[in-house]
Enzyme design. Structure first.
Site, PDB file in Angstrom:
ATOM      1  N   THR A   1       0.825  -1.221   0.000  1.00 33.30           N
ATOM      2  CA  THR A   1       0.000   0.000   0.000  1.00 33.30           C
ATOM      3  C   THR A   1       0.856   1.267   0.000  1.00 33.30           C
ATOM      4  OG1 THR A   1      -1.477   1.278   1.434  1.00 33.30           O
ATOM      5  CG2 THR A   1      -0.132  -0.348   2.517  1.00 33.30           C
TER       6      THR A   1
ATOM      7  N   TYR B   1      -1.538  -0.633  10.798  1.00 33.22           N
ATOM      8  CA  TYR B   1      -1.794  -1.287   9.504  1.00 33.22           C
ATOM      9  C   TYR B   1      -0.615  -1.071   8.562  1.00 33.22           C
ATOM     10  CZ  TYR B   1      -3.411  -1.628   4.653  1.00 33.22           C
ATOM     11  OH  TYR B   1      -3.490  -1.916   3.311  1.00 33.22           O
TER      12      TYR B   1
HETATM   13  N1  LIG Z   1      -8.460  -1.532  -0.541  1.00 36.46           N
HETATM   14  C1  LIG Z   1      -7.476  -0.664  -0.785  1.00 36.46           C
HETATM   15  O1  LIG Z   1      -7.750   0.500  -1.077  1.00 36.46           O
HETATM   16  C2  LIG Z   1      -6.037  -1.115  -0.752  1.00 36.46           C
HETATM   17  C3  LIG Z   1      -5.038  -0.209  -1.144  1.00 36.46           C
HETATM   18  C4  LIG Z   1      -3.706  -0.640  -1.148  1.00 36.46           C
HETATM   19  C5  LIG Z   1      -3.393  -1.933  -0.775  1.00 36.46           C
HETATM   20  N2  LIG Z   1      -4.380  -2.788  -0.376  1.00 36.46           N
HETATM   21  C6  LIG Z   1      -3.997  -4.163  -0.024  1.00 36.46           C
HETATM   22  O2  LIG Z   1      -4.740  -5.006  -0.894  1.00 36.46           O
HETATM   23  C7  LIG Z   1      -5.004  -6.247  -0.269  1.00 36.46           C
HETATM   24  C8  LIG Z   1      -6.474  -6.557  -0.389  1.00 36.46           C
HETATM   25  O3  LIG Z   1      -7.222  -5.485   0.157  1.00 36.46           O
HETATM   26  P1  LIG Z   1      -8.807  -5.488   0.136  1.00 36.46           P
HETATM   27  O4  LIG Z   1      -9.271  -4.091   0.198  1.00 36.46           O
HETATM   28  O5  LIG Z   1      -9.286  -6.372  -0.938  1.00 36.46           O
HETATM   29  O6  LIG Z   1      -9.076  -6.139   1.566  1.00 36.46           O
HETATM   30  P2  LIG Z   1     -10.228  -7.092   2.054  1.00 36.46           P
HETATM   31  O7  LIG Z   1     -10.251  -6.919   3.529  1.00 36.46           O
HETATM   32  O8  LIG Z   1     -11.478  -6.891   1.280  1.00 36.46           O
HETATM   33  O9  LIG Z   1      -9.674  -8.549   1.698  1.00 36.46           O
HETATM   34  C9  LIG Z   1      -8.660  -9.183   2.430  1.00 36.46           C
HETATM   35  C10 LIG Z   1      -8.921 -10.673   2.390  1.00 36.46           C
HETATM   36  O10 LIG Z   1      -7.849 -11.335   3.070  1.00 36.46           O
HETATM   37  C11 LIG Z   1      -8.408 -12.357   3.886  1.00 36.46           C
HETATM   38  N3  LIG Z   1      -7.486 -12.587   4.997  1.00 36.46           N
HETATM   39  C12 LIG Z   1      -7.115 -11.705   5.970  1.00 36.46           C
HETATM   40  N4  LIG Z   1      -6.275 -12.283   6.832  1.00 36.46           N
HETATM   41  C13 LIG Z   1      -6.104 -13.567   6.383  1.00 36.46           C
HETATM   42  C14 LIG Z   1      -5.351 -14.668   6.871  1.00 36.46           C
HETATM   43  N5  LIG Z   1      -4.633 -14.590   7.997  1.00 36.46           N
HETATM   44  N6  LIG Z   1      -5.396 -15.835   6.175  1.00 36.46           N
HETATM   45  C15 LIG Z   1      -6.152 -15.949   5.051  1.00 36.46           C
HETATM   46  N7  LIG Z   1      -6.903 -14.939   4.556  1.00 36.46           N
HETATM   47  C16 LIG Z   1      -6.869 -13.766   5.227  1.00 36.46           C
HETATM   48  C17 LIG Z   1      -9.773 -11.829   4.338  1.00 36.46           C
HETATM   49  O11 LIG Z   1     -10.657 -12.895   4.687  1.00 36.46           O
HETATM   50  C18 LIG Z   1     -10.228 -11.079   3.089  1.00 36.46           C
HETATM   51  O12 LIG Z   1     -10.985 -11.917   2.217  1.00 36.46           O
HETATM   52  C19 LIG Z   1      -4.485  -6.112   1.162  1.00 36.46           C
HETATM   53  O13 LIG Z   1      -3.212  -6.712   1.198  1.00 36.46           O
HETATM   54  C20 LIG Z   1      -4.371  -4.613   1.363  1.00 36.46           C
HETATM   55  O14 LIG Z   1      -3.375  -4.302   2.301  1.00 36.46           O
HETATM   56  C21 LIG Z   1      -5.698  -2.405  -0.362  1.00 36.46           C
END
Ligand SMILES: NC(=O)c1ccc[n+]([C@@H]2O[C@H](COP(=O)([O-])OP(=O)(O)OC[C@H]3O[C@@H](n4cnc5c(N)ncnc54)[C@H](O)[C@@H]3O)[C@@H](O)[C@H]2O)c1
Length: 344
Positions: free
Chosen positions: A133, A158
């Protein structure tokens, strides 16, 4: 033989878009690994698969596993080999990280170590993408765009745990020659996003004629800003990285031959939260009722402005193909037709 890819966090918001994007644009076999917590939702994948024929549906396999635990031998042999891994599973809600930092260490650092340890045993792995991120850089002062190798400055647990996961990924490339890329991306939006996030919440509030809260500075005059990017563009950027490795490997390593190349995936334009809410209201032909709130000082750990420099990806030939206004209209229209995804 078709390539095979593992998406961790496949039931999450971005993960399910990744599955959809790969179904549409490759013939690869796709495995989603997820533990289905408060933000993971298999209905996302189910919804997506409805649009595909049986042959394509069969290309997707869903595996339940909590990455806080290592991937044991039984699961390892059951999963088989992979050509690619995109590690997206993480705890990602900033507020929760402020209340319970340790659980973020388990999900974002320990879980990353478990997937990296698993990956280094694979024989056919061509690339693992650690999906990180922009928040690792902390708030961006006016006119500053962070480059891939700028210093990190986490303002909440985070981002600190995401940065910790990144360093592990770098260490695994150095120690075990694991082929890893790291991506930084900003606020992602799109269909089936968690309804508490800013864009779906604003779509719902405008529709219901409620007041939208716009986060701003202490004077309540300057709204926070981001380079919002649609999930499909993020997936397109990741696929670009996986398919263009030969070209990418020719980039001269910087910082004394630092391993583990990093890439900023940046949205088409920076937009402030007020203009974004106005765009959402305009897409619905409705008036925006809003209130500016000094979110920054009332909620430490949240930053007013994030900003990344997308020049590296552009120089390689990648940038988002569709402009922000079109993407916003697309998501507003879809959300209003699929209202169950707006329910809190
Ligand atoms: N949403 C954003 O704007 C954004 C921006 C930059 C980076 N990210 C990164 O993108 C990735 C996905 O983000 P998102 O918004 O889709 O999040 P989200 O919370 O919708 O999805 C995360 C998924 O990971 C799973 N998860 C969490 N911990 C776990 C574990 N210990 N074992 C197995 N599964 C696990 C959850 O069940 C969930 O389905 C993350 O790594 C986040 O840091 C997100």
């Amino acid at each position: 033989m078709a390539k095979k890819i593992l998406i961790t966090g496949g039931a999450g918001f971005i993960g399910h878009h990744m599955i959809n994007y790969l179904l549409k644009n490759t013939d690869w076999e796709i495995v989603s690994l997820d533990r289905l917590d408060y933000s993971g939702n298999l209905n996302r994948i189910q919804d997506t698969l409805n649009d595909y024929k049986d042959n394509d549906k069969k290309r997707v396999r869903i595996v339940y596993h909590d990455l806080r635990a290592e991937i044991n031998n039984i699961l390892t042999s059951d999963l088989g080999e992979f050509n690619y891994i995109i590690h997206m599973a993480a705890s990602s809600h900033v507020d929760r990280s402020i209340t319970d930092p340790l659980s973020f260490v388990y999900d974002n650092v320990v879980a990353t170590c478990n997937i990296l340890n698993y990956a280094r045993k694979l024989k056919k792995l061509e690339r693992l993408i650690y999906f990180s991120t922009d928040e690792v850089f902390g708030p961006a002062p006016k006119n500053v765009l962070y480059k891939e190798r700028d210093r990190y400055n986490s303002t909440n647990p985070y981002s600190a745990t995401k940065a910790g996961g990144e360093e592990l990924a770098v260490a695994f490339e150095n120690s075990y020659k694991l082929p890893v890329y790291i991506t930084h991306t900003m606020n992602v939006f799109g269909e089936r996003q968690h309804p508490e996030k800013y864009i779906p919440m604003t779509i719902r509030k405008v529709r219901d004629k409620e007041v939208v809260t716009v986060h701003s500075d202490e004077t309540k005059k300057i709204p926070g800003s981001r380079h919002y990017i649609h999930a499909e563009d993020v997936c397109d950027g990741c696929l670009f990285l996986l398919l263009n490795q030969k070209k990418i490997e020719q980039i001269k390593n910087d910082f004394g031959n630092a391993k583990c190349k990093k890439f900023n995936l940046v949205g088409p334009t920076e937009v402030n939260n007020l203009d974004l809410a106005l765009k959402i209201a305009k897409s619905q032909n409705l008036e925006l009722k809003y209130e500016m709130v000094d979110f920054h000082s009332s909620r430490p750990g949240h930053d007013l402005r994030y900003a990344l420099d997308g020049n590296l990806m552009e120089s390689l030939g990648w940038s988002p193909k569709i402009d922000l206004d079109k993407r916003i209209s697309q998501v507003v229209e879809w959300s209003l037709k699929n209202e169950r995804w707006l329910k809190v």
